[in-house]
Enzyme design. Structure first.
Site, mmCIF file in Angstrom:
data_model
loop_
_atom_site.group_PDB
_atom_site.id
_atom_site.type_symbol
_atom_site.label_atom_id
_atom_site.label_comp_id
_atom_site.label_asym_id
_atom_site.label_seq_id
_atom_site.Cartn_x
_atom_site.Cartn_y
_atom_site.Cartn_z
ATOM 1 N N CYS A 61 18.012 -19.736 73.898
ATOM 2 C CA CYS A 61 18.864 -20.930 73.836
ATOM 3 C C CYS A 61 18.844 -21.613 75.202
ATOM 4 O O CYS A 61 18.048 -21.243 76.069
ATOM 5 C CB CYS A 61 20.274 -20.588 73.372
ATOM 6 S SG CYS A 61 21.218 -19.526 74.495
ATOM 7 N N ASN A 77 21.455 -19.023 77.698
ATOM 8 C CA ASN A 77 21.406 -17.551 77.520
ATOM 9 C C ASN A 77 22.750 -16.900 77.855
ATOM 10 O O ASN A 77 22.800 -15.777 78.350
ATOM 11 C CB ASN A 77 20.264 -16.911 78.348
ATOM 12 C CG ASN A 77 19.922 -15.478 77.993
ATOM 13 O OD1 ASN A 77 19.500 -14.701 78.849
ATOM 14 N ND2 ASN A 77 20.097 -15.075 76.747
ATOM 15 N N CYS A 125 25.684 -18.033 75.539
ATOM 16 C CA CYS A 125 26.477 -18.162 74.299
ATOM 17 C C CYS A 125 25.694 -17.700 73.065
ATOM 18 O O CYS A 125 25.957 -16.641 72.502
ATOM 19 C CB CYS A 125 26.948 -19.598 74.103
ATOM 20 S SG CYS A 125 28.120 -20.156 75.366
ATOM 21 N N ARG A 126 24.730 -18.519 72.616
ATOM 22 C CA ARG A 126 24.104 -18.264 71.312
ATOM 23 C C ARG A 126 23.034 -17.179 71.319
ATOM 24 O O ARG A 126 23.032 -16.301 70.442
ATOM 25 C CB ARG A 126 23.481 -19.566 70.767
ATOM 26 C CG ARG A 126 24.507 -20.615 70.414
ATOM 27 C CD ARG A 126 23.862 -21.975 70.235
ATOM 28 N NE ARG A 126 23.274 -22.448 71.492
ATOM 29 C CZ ARG A 126 22.492 -23.511 71.622
ATOM 30 N NH1 ARG A 126 22.193 -24.220 70.549
ATOM 31 N NH2 ARG A 126 22.021 -23.873 72.792
ATOM 32 N N SER A 127 22.095 -17.219 72.281
ATOM 33 C CA SER A 127 20.999 -16.227 72.215
ATOM 34 C C SER A 127 21.464 -14.802 72.528
ATOM 35 O O SER A 127 20.989 -13.865 71.878
ATOM 36 C CB SER A 127 19.779 -16.650 73.054
ATOM 37 O OG SER A 127 20.082 -16.759 74.410
ATOM 38 N N ASP A 139 26.224 -25.291 69.319
ATOM 39 C CA ASP A 139 26.418 -24.648 70.623
ATOM 40 C C ASP A 139 27.915 -24.528 70.916
ATOM 41 O O ASP A 139 28.581 -25.533 71.188
ATOM 42 C CB ASP A 139 25.730 -25.477 71.704
ATOM 43 C CG ASP A 139 25.652 -24.717 73.015
ATOM 44 O OD1 ASP A 139 26.428 -23.747 73.201
ATOM 45 O OD2 ASP A 139 24.821 -25.091 73.859
HETATM 46 P P1 4NP Z 1 23.947 -21.548 75.164
HETATM 47 O O1 4NP Z 1 25.134 -22.557 75.590
HETATM 48 O O2 4NP Z 1 22.672 -22.353 75.304
HETATM 49 O O3 4NP Z 1 24.252 -21.205 73.742
HETATM 50 O O4 4NP Z 1 24.012 -20.371 76.104
HETATM 51 C C1 4NP Z 1 25.231 -23.189 76.834
HETATM 52 C C2 4NP Z 1 25.591 -22.458 77.952
HETATM 53 C C3 4NP Z 1 25.738 -23.093 79.177
HETATM 54 C C4 4NP Z 1 25.535 -24.460 79.261
HETATM 55 C C5 4NP Z 1 25.161 -25.190 78.140
HETATM 56 C C6 4NP Z 1 25.001 -24.549 76.926
HETATM 57 N N1 4NP Z 1 25.718 -25.113 80.507
HETATM 58 O O5 4NP Z 1 25.689 -26.379 80.534
HETATM 59 O O6 4NP Z 1 25.925 -24.437 81.549
#
Ligand code: 4NP
Length: 155
Positions: free
Chosen positions: A8, A11, A13-15, A123
């Site tokens: 994702c 790395n 939240c989702r993955s 997300d």
């Molecule tokens: P992920 O979500 O891609 O599911 O881990 C996010 C985590 C952090 C950020 C964006 C999306 N960020 O902007 O820091």
């Protein structure tokens, strides 16, 4: 042996949620010796960081551990190391293809394209809804495991 990598943007939240949920499914079916699981980010923003508190909390509700998990960035060598490189949304897929120099390889897949529900995994970093993401990630992980059992493990 089948090697699975979930990817994702951050790395956190989702993955990592998909990695932990999928590892639990693999463990329940005693397939740890034949399926390996990892996750990575397209960005470098959270290298070395544990998963987001929302992901840790949601997984804890389902007795799924996130112990020892740390963010890392997708690497070019991952293309050779993994059999399934699974993005969470369309923008992950575009970025994975660009970073790995693989414009159209069948091992690079969007998670929910393996289900009847062919949508992006929302997300929760932005939506705040970790339950919705957990439910969709679980649906995708079940479909992925079923797919691997048919295509790889029956050989
Ligand atoms: P992920 O979500 O891609 O599911 O881990 C996010 C985590 C952090 C950020 C964006 C999306 N960020 O902007 O820091």
């Amino acid at each position: 042996m089948s090697h699975v990598l979930f990817v994702c943007l951050g790395n956190i939240c989702r993955s990592p949620m998909a990695e932990a949920v999928f590892r639990e499914l693999v463990r329940k079916e005693n397939l740890e010796d034949v399926i390996s699981v990892d996750s990575a980010a397209t960005s470098s923003w959270h290298i070395g960081k544990p998963p987001h508190a929302g992901t840790i909390g949601k997984l804890k509700e389902y007795n799924i551990s996130t112990e020892g998990m740390k963010g890392r960035q997708l690497d070019k060598a991952d293309f050779e190391k993994f059999d399934y490189i699974i993005g969470m949304d369309g923008s992950n897929i575009e970025e994975i293809r660009r970073m790995l120099g693989q414009p159209d390889h069948p091992k690079i897949l969007r998670l929910l394209d393996l289900t009847e529900n062919r949508i992006d995994v929302p997300d929760p970093y932005y939506t705040g809804d970790f339950q919705e993401t957990y439910d969709l990630v679980t649906e995708g992980c079940r479909a992925l495991l079923a797919n691997i059992k048919v295509t790889d493990l029956s050989k």
